[in-house]
Design a protein around this motif. Structure first.
Motif, PDB file in Angstrom:
ATOM      1  N   HIS A  38       0.840  -1.189   0.000  1.00  0.00           N
ATOM      2  CA  HIS A  38       0.000   0.000   0.000  1.00  0.00           C
ATOM      3  C   HIS A  38       0.877   1.242   0.000  1.00  0.00           C
ATOM      4  O   HIS A  38       1.946   1.251   0.621  1.00  0.00           O
ATOM      5  CB  HIS A  38      -0.912  -0.001   1.232  1.00  0.00           C
ATOM      6  N   THR A  95      -3.452  -0.926  -5.831  1.00  0.00           N
ATOM      7  CA  THR A  95      -4.066   0.291  -5.318  1.00  0.00           C
ATOM      8  C   THR A  95      -4.115   1.332  -6.415  1.00  0.00           C
ATOM      9  O   THR A  95      -3.243   1.367  -7.292  1.00  0.00           O
ATOM     10  CB  THR A  95      -3.247   0.819  -4.120  1.00  0.00           C
ATOM     11  N   ALA A 153      -6.471   5.582  -2.712  1.00  0.00           N
ATOM     12  CA  ALA A 153      -7.776   5.667  -2.059  1.00  0.00           C
ATOM     13  C   ALA A 153      -8.501   4.331  -2.004  1.00  0.00           C
ATOM     14  O   ALA A 153      -9.224   4.040  -1.050  1.00  0.00           O
ATOM     15  CB  ALA A 153      -8.651   6.697  -2.771  1.00  0.00           C
ATOM     16  N   PHE A 154      -8.324   3.501  -3.045  1.00  0.00           N
ATOM     17  CA  PHE A 154      -9.051   2.243  -3.133  1.00  0.00           C
ATOM     18  C   PHE A 154      -8.104   1.111  -3.538  1.00  0.00           C
ATOM     19  O   PHE A 154      -7.084   1.347  -4.192  1.00  0.00           O
ATOM     20  CB  PHE A 154     -10.192   2.340  -4.152  1.00  0.00           C
ATOM     21  N   THR A 213     -13.602  -3.760  -6.116  1.00  0.00           N
ATOM     22  CA  THR A 213     -13.080  -2.570  -5.461  1.00  0.00           C
ATOM     23  C   THR A 213     -13.277  -2.694  -3.954  1.00  0.00           C
ATOM     24  O   THR A 213     -14.349  -3.071  -3.486  1.00  0.00           O
ATOM     25  CB  THR A 213     -13.799  -1.299  -5.946  1.00  0.00           C
ATOM     26  N   TYR A 214     -12.216  -2.363  -3.205  1.00  0.00           N
ATOM     27  CA  TYR A 214     -12.269  -2.365  -1.752  1.00  0.00           C
ATOM     28  C   TYR A 214     -11.758  -1.032  -1.218  1.00  0.00           C
ATOM     29  O   TYR A 214     -10.956  -0.361  -1.867  1.00  0.00           O
ATOM     30  CB  TYR A 214     -11.391  -3.481  -1.161  1.00  0.00           C
ATOM     31  N   ARG A 215     -12.209  -0.711  -0.034  1.00  0.00           N
ATOM     32  CA  ARG A 215     -11.603   0.374   0.729  1.00  0.00           C
ATOM     33  C   ARG A 215     -10.805  -0.258   1.869  1.00  0.00           C
ATOM     34  O   ARG A 215     -11.297  -1.168   2.534  1.00  0.00           O
ATOM     35  CB  ARG A 215     -12.671   1.324   1.287  1.00  0.00           C
ATOM     36  N   ASP A 234      -9.643   0.031   5.352  1.00  0.00           N
ATOM     37  CA  ASP A 234     -10.038   0.779   6.542  1.00  0.00           C
ATOM     38  C   ASP A 234      -9.317   0.208   7.757  1.00  0.00           C
ATOM     39  O   ASP A 234      -9.702  -0.834   8.295  1.00  0.00           O
ATOM     40  CB  ASP A 234     -11.561   0.687   6.720  1.00  0.00           C
ATOM     41  N   ARG A 266     -12.789  -3.597   2.898  1.00  0.00           N
ATOM     42  CA  ARG A 266     -14.247  -3.495   2.910  1.00  0.00           C
ATOM     43  C   ARG A 266     -14.759  -3.342   1.478  1.00  0.00           C
ATOM     44  O   ARG A 266     -14.356  -2.421   0.766  1.00  0.00           O
ATOM     45  CB  ARG A 266     -14.696  -2.308   3.765  1.00  0.00           C
ATOM     46  N   VAL A 297     -16.560  -2.392  -1.885  1.00  0.00           N
ATOM     47  CA  VAL A 297     -17.181  -1.157  -2.368  1.00  0.00           C
ATOM     48  C   VAL A 297     -18.040  -1.436  -3.593  1.00  0.00           C
ATOM     49  O   VAL A 297     -19.206  -1.049  -3.660  1.00  0.00           O
ATOM     50  CB  VAL A 297     -16.103  -0.101  -2.704  1.00  0.00           C
ATOM     51  N   THR A 334     -15.405   7.510  -6.156  1.00  0.00           N
ATOM     52  CA  THR A 334     -16.202   6.408  -5.623  1.00  0.00           C
ATOM     53  C   THR A 334     -15.488   5.062  -5.681  1.00  0.00           C
ATOM     54  O   THR A 334     -15.927   4.098  -5.031  1.00  0.00           O
ATOM     55  CB  THR A 334     -17.521   6.279  -6.389  1.00  0.00           C
ATOM     56  N   GLY A 335     -14.424   4.961  -6.484  1.00  0.00           N
ATOM     57  CA  GLY A 335     -13.734   3.701  -6.674  1.00  0.00           C
ATOM     58  C   GLY A 335     -14.384   2.783  -7.679  1.00  0.00           C
ATOM     59  O   GLY A 335     -13.954   1.633  -7.845  1.00  0.00           O
TER      60      GLY A 335
END
Length: 402
Positions: A151, A207, A212-213, A226-228, A230, A235, A237, A279-280
């Motif tokens: 990341h 990434t 961001a995503f 797509t994930y976030r 956190d 998580r 998306v 929004t990703g």
């Protein structure tokens, strides 16, 4: 574990395959891989680590080879010609077929498939590129890990488990070693190809350019997820579905324009995907063949790695079967690709391609040919030209120049 018992298809004119283990690739660097700005191999394009050795106008820089069965090989490469020279080997790691560099440029991360459940490991990069293990291998929570990336924050290592069809995150400790797994997400589903898509097969995790995503490319389910991220937890998306049976393998983001380019292994195409960085969400766009019209390579063709030039003007893709590297011009602000030509990869089965940080060299890691093809890049036209004879080595998963 044999280097040729992988997720790659069997070599036959029918193109029949079987699911098991792989990669790349990336940065294939990551690729991509190898790898390029904004890609899962973005860490491979971090600021180069200090490395002594100048020769005239050309500097000698380190390059690491991720292999099947032969550990991690440290080389130097000439920044003008790409000429590789072997320096050392770190053998105490099993099938480190994909590698990624920390944003600091001081730590190398590698896959380790010594156990049934995949793992990732960290190595401090010392003088001359010599590697020293940092901590212990840490589980990725699934079988046959095939790809990893760091990341952009440097705080997490992300991994894709091809055999299990899952993706994971592990924390990075203060000394750069890999810590506990913080998340694992299991993909669910299948595709129309019964020999390769009987279940999920996560092939890449990367990434976006802004960090961001996080994105997971799954060959088995024909999807990009797509994930976030956190606090270390992946998580969900959104997800985008490919053309049924396309088998998305690896993707790369344009460094500045809101588009991603997806290499599809099973139908020999590349897809342009518009991207909403707020929004990703990715949207599937147009797909096109990765070989010129009328080309018959005599066997089924399987695209593998895809990278983009640092200026975003050209996209390169490796073709296994045709044994070539395709060059595409990026047009319409990133929205379209135009196939310009292909050039032979300097070996057999180009599993991974990567660009040097300056973008003036391209390396092709040829898994079956046991070679690295080295090419100079005309930065004005994007054209590739072979630079000397291929470098003879072992079965490769990736080439990581830093």
């Amino acid at each position: 574990m044999s280097p040729h018992r992988s997720e790659r298809p069997l070599r036959s004119d029918s193109g029949s395959g079987f699911g098991r283990r792989s990669f790349v690739g990336s940065l294939g660097a990551g690729v991509l891989g190898a790898a390029v700005l904004g890609s899962g191999a973005a860490a491979a394009q971090a600021a180069p680590a200090p490395f002594p050795g100048r020769r005239g106008a050309a500097e000698l820089r380190p390059a690491f080879l991720g292999t099947y069965g032969s550990g991690i090989i440290t080389c130097t490469y000439d920044t003008a010609t790409g000429a590789l020279t072997k320096k050392s080997t770190f053998a105490a790691v099993t099938d480190p077929s994909f590698l990624a560099l920390a944003p600091s440029g001081k730590v190398l991360y590698a896959l380790d498939n010594a156990r049934r459940e995949g793992a990732v490991r960290a190595f401090a990069i010392g003088a001359g590129g010599r590697l020293t293990a940092l901590g212990q291998a840490q589980s990725t929570g699934g079988a046959n890990v095939t790809h990893l990336s760091v990341h952009p924050s440097g705080r997490y290592v992300l991994s894709a488990n091809y055999g299990a069809g899952s993706v994971a995150a592990n924390v990075v400790n203060s000394d750069g070693s890999v810590g506990a797994r913080t998340s694992v997400v299991q993909h669910v589903g299948s595709g129309p190809d019964p020999s390769r898509q009987e279940g999920p097969h996560a092939h890449q995790i990367l990434t976006d350019p802004k960090g961001a995503f996080v994105f997971a490319v799954d060959l088995g389910t024909d999807k990009v997820y797509t994930y976030r991220l956190d606090n270390g937890v992946l998580r969900p998306v959104s997800e985008v579905k490919s053309v049924p049976g396309a088998g998305p393998r690896h993707m790369v983001f344009h460094p500045t324009a809101p588009y991603a380019y997806v290499a599809n292994e099973l139908d020999s195409t590349i897809t342009v995907c518009p991207y909403n960085p707020a929004t990703g969400v990715l949207t599937r766009g147009a797909s096109q063949p990765t070989l010129p019209d009328g080309t018959n390579p005599g066997t089924r063709n399987y695209p593998s790695e895809v990278v983009v030039s640092p200026d975003g003007r050209f996209v390169y893709l490796s073709n296994r079967g045709h044994e070539s590297i395709a060059r595409f011009a990026v047009a319409d602000g990133g929205a379209t690709l135009r196939l310009l030509d292909t050039i032979k990869c300097g070996g057999s089965w180009p599993r991974h391609i990567s660009l040097s940080p300056r973008g003036n060299l391209l390396f092709s890691g040829n898994q079956y040919g046991n070679t690295v093809g080295t090419f100079t890049v005309d930065t004005a036209t994007g054209a590739l030209a072979a630079s000397g004879a291929p470098f003879n080595t072992v079965s490769l998963g990736c080439v990581l120049p830093i």
